[in-house]
Design an enzyme around this catalytic site. Structure first.
Site, PDB file in Angstrom:
ATOM      1  N   HIS A 116      -7.766   2.684  11.625  1.00 60.86           N
ATOM      2  CA  HIS A 116      -7.555   4.132  11.757  1.00 60.86           C
ATOM      3  C   HIS A 116      -8.832   4.818  12.238  1.00 60.86           C
ATOM      4  O   HIS A 116      -8.780   5.760  13.014  1.00 60.86           O
ATOM      5  CB  HIS A 116      -7.102   4.745  10.438  1.00 60.86           C
ATOM      6  CG  HIS A 116      -5.619   4.694  10.262  1.00 60.86           C
ATOM      7  ND1 HIS A 116      -4.765   5.419  11.043  1.00 60.86           N
ATOM      8  CD2 HIS A 116      -4.845   3.990   9.415  1.00 60.86           C
ATOM      9  CE1 HIS A 116      -3.515   5.170  10.678  1.00 60.86           C
ATOM     10  NE2 HIS A 116      -3.537   4.305   9.689  1.00 60.86           N
ATOM     11  N   CYS A 129      -6.103  -0.448   5.809  1.00 59.55           N
ATOM     12  CA  CYS A 129      -6.222  -0.476   7.276  1.00 59.55           C
ATOM     13  C   CYS A 129      -7.487   0.254   7.712  1.00 59.55           C
ATOM     14  O   CYS A 129      -7.542   0.836   8.783  1.00 59.55           O
ATOM     15  CB  CYS A 129      -5.027   0.211   7.906  1.00 59.55           C
ATOM     16  SG  CYS A 129      -3.464  -0.388   7.292  1.00 59.55           S
ATOM     17  N   SER A 139       3.417   1.477  10.241  1.00 55.98           N
ATOM     18  CA  SER A 139       4.441   1.425   9.198  1.00 55.98           C
ATOM     19  C   SER A 139       5.450   2.555   9.333  1.00 55.98           C
ATOM     20  O   SER A 139       6.524   2.510   8.744  1.00 55.98           O
ATOM     21  CB  SER A 139       3.804   1.434   7.811  1.00 55.98           C
ATOM     22  OG  SER A 139       3.153   0.194   7.594  1.00 55.98           O
ATOM     23  N   GLU A 146       0.871  -1.172   0.000  1.00 55.31           N
ATOM     24  CA  GLU A 146       0.000   0.000   0.000  1.00 55.31           C
ATOM     25  C   GLU A 146       0.909   1.223   0.000  1.00 55.31           C
ATOM     26  O   GLU A 146       1.823   1.308   0.811  1.00 55.31           O
ATOM     27  CB  GLU A 146      -0.898   0.007   1.241  1.00 55.31           C
ATOM     28  CG  GLU A 146      -2.072   0.981   1.161  1.00 55.31           C
ATOM     29  CD  GLU A 146      -1.669   2.435   1.237  1.00 55.31           C
ATOM     30  OE1 GLU A 146      -2.323   3.271   0.600  1.00 55.31           O
ATOM     31  OE2 GLU A 146      -0.695   2.751   1.922  1.00 55.31           O
ATOM     32  N   CYS A 193      -5.818   5.237   5.142  1.00 61.74           N
ATOM     33  CA  CYS A 193      -5.515   3.993   4.442  1.00 61.74           C
ATOM     34  C   CYS A 193      -6.768   3.166   4.214  1.00 61.74           C
ATOM     35  O   CYS A 193      -7.492   2.871   5.157  1.00 61.74           O
ATOM     36  CB  CYS A 193      -4.502   3.178   5.238  1.00 61.74           C
ATOM     37  SG  CYS A 193      -4.111   1.636   4.410  1.00 61.74           S
ATOM     38  N   CYS A 209      -0.263   4.992   5.363  1.00 60.67           N
ATOM     39  CA  CYS A 209      -0.422   5.119   6.808  1.00 60.67           C
ATOM     40  C   CYS A 209       0.725   5.884   7.454  1.00 60.67           C
ATOM     41  O   CYS A 209       0.548   6.581   8.435  1.00 60.67           O
ATOM     42  CB  CYS A 209      -0.456   3.740   7.460  1.00 60.67           C
ATOM     43  SG  CYS A 209      -2.010   2.906   7.286  1.00 60.67           S
ATOM     44  N   ARG A 227      -0.700  -4.302  11.083  1.00 63.39           N
ATOM     45  CA  ARG A 227       0.703  -4.011  10.839  1.00 63.39           C
ATOM     46  C   ARG A 227       1.413  -3.487  12.075  1.00 63.39           C
ATOM     47  O   ARG A 227       2.599  -3.165  11.995  1.00 63.39           O
ATOM     48  CB  ARG A 227       0.836  -3.036   9.678  1.00 63.39           C
ATOM     49  CG  ARG A 227       0.448  -3.679   8.361  1.00 63.39           C
ATOM     50  CD  ARG A 227       0.104  -2.689   7.277  1.00 63.39           C
ATOM     51  NE  ARG A 227      -0.446  -3.369   6.115  1.00 63.39           N
ATOM     52  CZ  ARG A 227      -1.719  -3.782   6.018  1.00 63.39           C
ATOM     53  NH1 ARG A 227      -2.575  -3.555   7.019  1.00 63.39           N
ATOM     54  NH2 ARG A 227      -2.145  -4.422   4.955  1.00 63.39           N
ATOM     55  N   CYS A 266       2.782  -0.400   4.530  1.00 63.01           N
ATOM     56  CA  CYS A 266       1.549   0.353   4.362  1.00 63.01           C
ATOM     57  C   CYS A 266       1.941   1.808   4.461  1.00 63.01           C
ATOM     58  O   CYS A 266       1.926   2.404   5.523  1.00 63.01           O
ATOM     59  CB  CYS A 266       0.571  -0.038   5.455  1.00 63.01           C
ATOM     60  SG  CYS A 266      -1.110   0.268   4.965  1.00 63.01           S
TER      61      CYS A 266
END
Lengths: 368, 653
Positions: free
Chosen positions: B76, B72, B572, B16, B69, B619, B547, B616
Site C-alpha cells: 500500500h 500488506c 480483497s 486480516e 493494512c 484493505c 493478494r 484482507c
C-alpha cells in the site's frame, strides 16, 4: 449514547452448544507430559528482560516465577479499527537474550485465550470462547484499534455486536487493560482529521462508559514488539509499571528517540543531511531538515532498535514520523504545516539549546 | 429471495480484518447440508482513510495508505509512492526499483508462508489428532517430506525433536489452557491427515514463526522497521553507508553497511530455503490428502492482473545517471483472462474498471462508475448490532442480499466480477508463457504446473486438470508456486534445461553489484512545487500485492500542491466484494456454491474456501472523495508519462 446500548444480558444465551466446542478426551488429558523448555535459556530470557526494564537482578526469580506458574495468566486480545500491524509486530517478538520467543510466550508463558488473527476457533465457537474467558476474572485485556463512539453507527460490528459493546463487555472483568498501538492509545489514524467515523481511543471510550480500570498505553504504529510483550510480562510479575502522563510506561517512553540516536551529535553541531541519498545522509548525519520528529517523540526505537536490533528508521535513512505520539498525523510543524517532511518548529525538542516544551515531565503532555 | 441463512461465520477468524459470511445450505437431515446458491460476504468495519487523505501533503500519503493494512504494509505504501511519482512525472533509480522489488517480493514470501501455516493450516491440520502421533514415525515422515530441512540444531528432526513438540501441546492440555487452539473444529470428519502428518505440520507452524522473524529483517534494513517500513516518493530513503563497520556516534553510517547487506543476504537465503524445503513440499503433502478440494471453490473464472515486478530485462531504457524508464513489462504480467479462454491473456484497459455501491453502505452509484468519478458517502442502513438473539437461538442481526450489506464496494471490469491474487498471477504467467513474449519465469510456471499439478500420480504429480486450478486447492497451489518463483527471482536460480531457462543472478546480487549507485531522485521534492511539469491530471499507481491487483489514484491540486482526491481499489475488494445491481455475486460469494457441509454448526468447509483467498478486509474497505470530476488522463503503464527529458531524471554526477 451508552445508556441506549443494550446490555450484555440481552445476548447471554449466545453460549453455543458445548458439543460444538473443543473435545479433548480423558485419555488425551491423562497423557500429560512435562514442559520441554530449557531452564537455562529461560532464565537467560528473564535476566535480559529485567535488564531492559531496569529491574535489579534480584527480581529475576520473580519474573521467572510469574512466567512459569502452573496456571498461565489469561490474555484476551481484541481488535477494533486497526490494520493488524500491531499483531504482526507482536508476532516478531524475540528474546532479549537466550531464545525465548513469541512461540514460547504463547505456548508457555501466557494463555492467549482470544486473538482473532491467530485463533483456531471461528464464528460461534470464537464468540463462545470470548464470552467464556471474559466471564472469568483477572485476565489482561489487550486492545488494538480505535472504536467508533456511536454503537449504532454501523462503523464497527463483529459477532453481531458493536465495538462499544464488545469492548465494554470484555472490560468488565479485566484486571488490566492494555491499549496496544497508537490507534488504541490515542485514536491514531482513524481519528486523524476529519475523523470520519468518530473514532475514540480506548482511554476516551473508557471515560465515556465510566469504566475505571488500570490502563497502560503502548503507543507506536506499531509498537516495538519487545515493548508489547515486555510490558505484559512486567505487569504479570511486578504489577503496574510507572507511567507517564499519557499512561505510557516510562521505562520505554521516558526518553525521546532523539536522545539515543547516533545521529544526535550533528543535530547539535552539524552538518545536517539536506536530501535523501546525499553525502551527509550516507555519513549518518542528522535528518532534522528532512523532517525527523525524533526530538519530540517518546519511544525506544533508537535504544532497542527494530527486528532484533537490526535497524531503526533513522539508521535506515528516514526521519522519525513521530508515530508514538497523540495526533501525530496532524502534528503542526514549521509555518504550522502538517507533514512528515516538514522540519519541526523551533522551540520543539529537548536539545540544541531550545527549551523543552514537549516532554511529559514538564507540562504533563505533548506539545500539540 | 433466498432461504434464511443457516450457515453463519461471524467473526471469520484467521484473516486480516473483520468479515461475516452467511449462506444457506439445504439440510441433509443428518446435521449437514449443501450450499446451492452463492453465499454472502460482508465487511463490518470502516475507517474512512481516503477522506482523511484530502488536503494532505502528497509526500505523506504513503504513510497513511500503508496503515490501510499492517499485513500488506509495503504494497500500500509503494502503490501510493508510485501514484504520486506518476502524478508529478518523477522516475526512480535502478537501485530503488531493485529494493522495491525485493521488499514486495519478501512480503510475498513472508505473507504466503504465514498465510499457509498460521491462517490456513488449521483448516486442514487437526491439532488434537497431532497429539496422538508417534514421534518416531513423524521423524521418518519428515525425512521423506522435508529431507533437506534441518531445524534440529542443524540436524534432521528426530523422534526426540517431535517428542518436544508433543510435550508443548500436551502441556497446554495438562493445564487446561488451550489458548489459541481452544474451540477449533477438532475431530471434524473433514480432517484427513494422519496424526504424524498433523504433528509434522504443527511443528512447521511453530518453526515458521521463528523463520518469519528473520526474513522481515530485509524490510528493517531498507525501511528501518517492520511492520510499516519507511518509504519515500522519488526512490528509497535508505542509502549506502559511508562506514562499512559498526554504526555508532563516532563513525556514523547507515544500516546499509557490511552487516546490513549480510543481513539481507541471509534473509534472502532463508526465504528460498524455507520455501524449497518446507512450504512447497508441505503444500504438496496437503494437496495429496485433500485432492477433492480441486472440485470446490471455483469462481466465475475471470481473472485480472495489473502487473508487478519491473525487471532489468524488461526496462525500456536506462539513463547514464542511473535513472530508469518504467518497464515495458513485468514478471507478473498485466492483463485479463476470461472464463471462456483460460490460457489466453488479453490486454487490460484501465477505463473498464468500475465500482458500484448497489449493496454497499454508501450513497453513490448503483450502476458503477470509474473509481475516479464516483461520489460516495458513508451510509449505514443495516441492522442494529447488540440486539441479542431470538428465543429459538436464531440471530436478530441478519444481512439481506437484496439490501446494502457490506462496507466493501463492488468493483467490476467490463461489468464482470474478477478474481485477483495468486491464482490470477499464475494463470497470466502461464498464458504469456505460451506466447512469443514468454519470460523465463513464465516458462518455469508452465513447467511446475505440468510437473506438480497435471502429471499423473505415477509420475509424482497430483493428476489434476488445468481447469481445476480454479478451485480452493488450486488457489493454495498457485500461492506456493508464485512464492517459489519470486523467492528464486530474489535469491537467484540455476539454469533449468527442462524449462529452457538460463541461470539468473537474482535481484539481491544485481542490487549488490550496483549498490554505490543512486537511491533517490533529488528533483522529487522540487517537482512538487512545479505543477506546470506535472504530466497528468490524476496519478495512477499500481502493484500486484500478494493478494492481487491494487491500484491507487491521486489527484493533486495545482495551486496548493496538496491532495484533492485519493482513491484505492484493492485486491480483497475485488475478491470479497458484494453483489452488483443485477445480483451477480462477488468471487467469495460465488465460490461457496456447491459446498457440502458435514455439520452446519461447524462450517469448516466454508472456512477452507474463504481462507483460500487469504482475506484482507482492512484493505478492502475505504471510501472515496465526493469530488465528481472525471479522470482526464490515466496511463495504465505504471507511471509511463510523456515527459522523458533527461532533466526529469536524477542529475548526472
Amino acid at each position: 449514547m451508552s445508556t441506549d446500548l443494550p446490555s450484555r444480558s440481552d445476548h447471554s444465551h449466545m453460549q453455543a452448544d458445548s458439543s460444538d466446542g473443543v473435545t479433548f478426551d480423558e485419555a488425551t488429558v491423562e497423557r500429560l507430559l512435562q514442559l520441554g523448555i530449557s531452564r537455562r535459556r529461560f532464565m537467560s530470557y528473564c535476566a535480559g528482560l529485567a535488564s531492559l526494564l531496569a529491574l535489579p537482578q534480584s527480581m529475576v526469580p520473580r519474573l521467572a516465577q510469574a512466567a512459569t506458574s502452573t496456571t498461565l495468566p489469561s490474555v484476551v486480545y481484541m481488535s477494533f479499527q486497526e490494520c493488524t500491524g500491531c499483531l504482526e509486530s507482536m508476532v516478531n517478538s524475540f528474546a532479549f537474550s537466550g531464545g525465548t520467543t513469541i512461540e514460547n510466550l504463547i505456548l508457555n508463558m501466557i494463555s492467549l485465550d482470544y486473538q482473532e488473527t491467530l485463533m483456531a476457533a471461528a464464528g460461534d465457537q470464537a464468540e463462545e470462547r470470548l464470552l467464556s474467558v471474559t466471564d472469568q476474572s483477572d485476565y489482561v485485556l489487550v486492545v488494538d484499534g480505535s472504536i467508533p463512539a456511536r454503537w449504532d453507527s454501523g462503523y464497527f460490528i463483529s459477532g453481531e455486536r458493536s465495538g462499544v459493546a464488545r469492548f465494554r463487555d470484555a472490560a468488565k472483568n479485566a484486571a488490566l487493560i492494555v491499549a496496544v498501538g497508537t490507534c488504541a492509545s490515542f485514536g491514531g489514524l482513524p481519528k486523524a482529521d476529519p475523523n470520519p467515523t468518530d473514532a475514540l481511543s480506548i482511554g476516551d471510550l473508557m471515560a465515556d462508559l465510566g469504566i475505571s480500570k488500570p490502563l497502560i498505553n503502548i503507543s507506536g504504529c506499531p509498537p516495538i514488539p519487545e515493548v508489547i510483550t515486555g510490558v505484559i510480562l512486567y505487569y504479570l510479575s511486578q504489577g503496574m509499571p510507572t507511567l507517564d502522563s499519557l499512561r505510557r510506561p516510562t521505562v520505554f517512553y521516558g526518553d525521546t528517540v532523539h536522545e539515543d540516536c547516533y545521529r544526535k551529535e550533528s543535530f547539535e553541531e552539524g552538518p545536517l543531511a539536506w536530501a535523501f541519498d546525499d553525502a551527509n545522509s550516507r555519513k549518518g548525519k542528522c535528518l532534522y531538515m528532512l523532517g525527523c520528529k525524533g526530538p519530540v517523540t517518546h519511544n525506544a526505537c533508537s535504544r532497542i532498535r527494530w527486528n532484533q536490533g537490526t535497524s531503526f528508521p533513522m539508521m535506515s535513512g528516514h526521519g522519525c514520523i513521530g508515530c508514538s505520539e497523540p495526533d501525530f498525523w496532524d502534528r503542526p510543524n514549521r509555518r504550522n504545516e502538517k507533514g512528515f517532511y516538514i522540519p519541526i518548529a523551533a522551540g520543539s525538542g529537548h536539545t540544541r539549546g531550545l527549551p523543552c516544551n514537549t516532554c511529559h515531565d514538564d507540562i504533563g503532555g505533548d506539545d500539540d | 429471495m433466498a432461504a434464511t441463512p443457516n450457515v453463519i461465520i461471524d467473526p471469520v477468524t484467521r484473516i486480516e480484518g473483520h468479515l461475516r459470511i452467511q449462506a444457506h445450505a439445504v439440510p441433509d437431515g443428518m446435521g449437514g447440508g449443501t450450499i446451492t446458491d452463492p453465499g454472502l460476504s460482508a465487511s463490518t468495519m470502516v475507517r474512512g482513510l481516503e477522506k482523511i487523505l484530502q488536503g494532505r501533503d502528497p509526500r505523506d500519503a504513503w504513510a497513511f495508505t500503508q496503515r490501510i493494512c499492517g499485513v500488506c504494509t509495503v504494497v500500500h505504501g509503494l502503490t501510493s509512492v508510485r501514484a504520486v511519482e506518476h502524478a508529478i512525472g518523477i522516475k526512480v533509480s535502478k537501485n530503488a526499483d531493485y529494493i522495491r522489488n525485493m521488499m514486495i517480493g519478501a512480503q510475498y514470501v513472508h505473507d504466503h508462508v504465514m498465510h499457509f501455516y498460521h491462517l490456513h493450516a488449521l483448516d486442514w491440520v487437526d491439532v488434537v489428532s497431532a497429539m496422538k502421533a508417534n514421534p518416531t514415525r513423524t521423524a521418518a515422515l519428515a525425512r521423506i517430506n522435508n529431507g533437506t530441512y534441518k531445524p534440529n540444531n542443524g540436524a534432521l528432526p528426530n523422534a526426540a525433536y517431535f517428542q518436544t513438540v508433543l510435550n508443548k501441546l500436551n502441556n497446554l492440555v495438562s493445564r487446561g489452557q488451550l489458548g489459541l487452539f481452544a474451540n477449533g473444529y477438532w475431530g471434524h470428519s473433514a480432517y484427513k491427515l494422519s496424526p504424524e502428518e498433523n504433528l509434522l505440520l504443527v511443528s512447521h507452524y511453530l518453526e515458521a514463526l521463528a523463520w518469519a522473524r528473520e526474513v522481515v529483517k530485509l524490510h528493517s534494513v531498507f525501511g528501518g522497521k517492520d511492520p510499516h517500513p519507511n518509504l519515500v516518493v522519488g526512490g528509497m530513503p535508505c542509502t549506502l553507508s559511508s562506514n562499512t563497520g559498526t554504526v555508532n556516534d563516532e563513525k556514523g553510517g547507515t544500516s546499509l553497511n557490511t552487516e546490513g547487506l549480510a543481513t539481507i543476504k541471509t534473509a534472502v537465503t532463508r526465504m528460498k530455503a524455507f520455501v524449497d524445503q518446507v512450504y512447497l513440499p508441505d503444500v504438496i503433502l496437503v494437496a495429496k490428502r485433500y485432492k477433492e478440494w480441486a472440485n470446490f471453490g471455483a469462481t466465475a473464472g475471470n481473472f485480472l492482473c495489473y502487473g508487478e515486478f519491473p525487471d532489468p530485462a524488461l526496462v525500456k531504457r536506462e539513463f547514464t545517471d542511473g535513472a530508469i524508464d518504467y518497464p515495458a513489462g513485468y514478471i507478473i504480467p498485466q492483463g485479463v483472462i476470461w472464463a471462456d479462454a483460460p490460457t489466453t491473456l488479453t490486454p487490460f484497459d484501465e477505463k473498464m474498471v468500475t465500482e458500484n455501491v448497489a449493496h454497499a453502505w454508501y450513497l453513490g452509484s448503483d450502476t458503477g462508475e470509474h473509481p475516479s468519478v464516483g461520489e460516495t458517502e458513508l451510509y449505514y442502513d443495516g441492522p442494529l448490532p447488540d440486539q441479542g438473539r431470538n428465543p429459538d437461538g436464531t440471530s436478530k442481526y441478519m444481512l439481506d442480499e437484496n439490501a446494502r450489506y457490506s462496507w466493501i464496494k463492488s468493483p467490476r471490469y467490463d461489468d464482470q466480477p474478477m478474481e485477483v491474487g495468486p491464482l490470477a498471477h499464475i494463470l497470466t504467467m502461464h498464458a504469456r508463457g505460451g506466447t512469443a513474449n514468454a519470460q523465463p519465469t513464465d516458462k518455469l510456471v508452465r513447467k511446475y504446473v505440468q510437473q506438480l499439478w497435471i502429471n499423473p500420480t505415477a509420475q509424482g504429480g497430483l493428476g489434476l486438470t488445468f481447469t481445476q486450478l480454479n478451485s480452493t486447492l488450486g488457489r493454495i497451489f498457485c500461492r506456493v508456486l508464485e512464492t517459489k518463483i519470486i523467492a528464486d527471482q530474489i535469491a537467484g536460480r540455476a539454469a533449468d534445461t527442462a524449462a529452457g531457462t538460463a541461470a539468473y543472478a537474482g535481484w539481491y546480487q544485481l542490487y549488490y553489484n550496483n549498490k554505490a549507485g543512486a537511491y533517490w531522485n533529488p528533483n522529487t521534492f522540487t517537482r512538487l512545487q512545479q505543477p506546470n511539469l506535472w504530466p497528468v491530471q490524476v496519478g495512477f499507481g499500481f502493484t500486484e500485492a500478494p493478494r492481487g491487483a491494487l491500484g491507487h489514484w491521486v489527484k493533486l491540486n495545482r495551486v496548493s500542491g496538496l491532495i484533492d482526491n485519493y482513491q484505492c481499489v484493492v485486491a480483497s475488494q475485488w475478491n470479497a466484494g458484494p453483489r452488483d445491481l443485477v445480483g451477480v455475486p462477488g468471487p467469495y460469494e460465488e465460490a461457496l456454491r456447491g459446498h457440502v457441509l458435514a455439520n452446519l454448526k461447524q462450517p469448516l468447509e466454508v472456512l477452507r474456501t474463504i481462507h483460500s483467498f487469504d482475506p484482507c478486509i482492512g484493505c478492502a474497505v475505504h471510501i472515496v472523495d465526493p469530488d465528481g470530476k472525471p479522470l482526464v488522463q490515466v496511463d495504465v503503464n505504471h507511471g509511463v508519462c510523456s515527459t522523458t527529458r533527461v532533466s526529469d531524471m536524477r542529475c548526472a554526477s
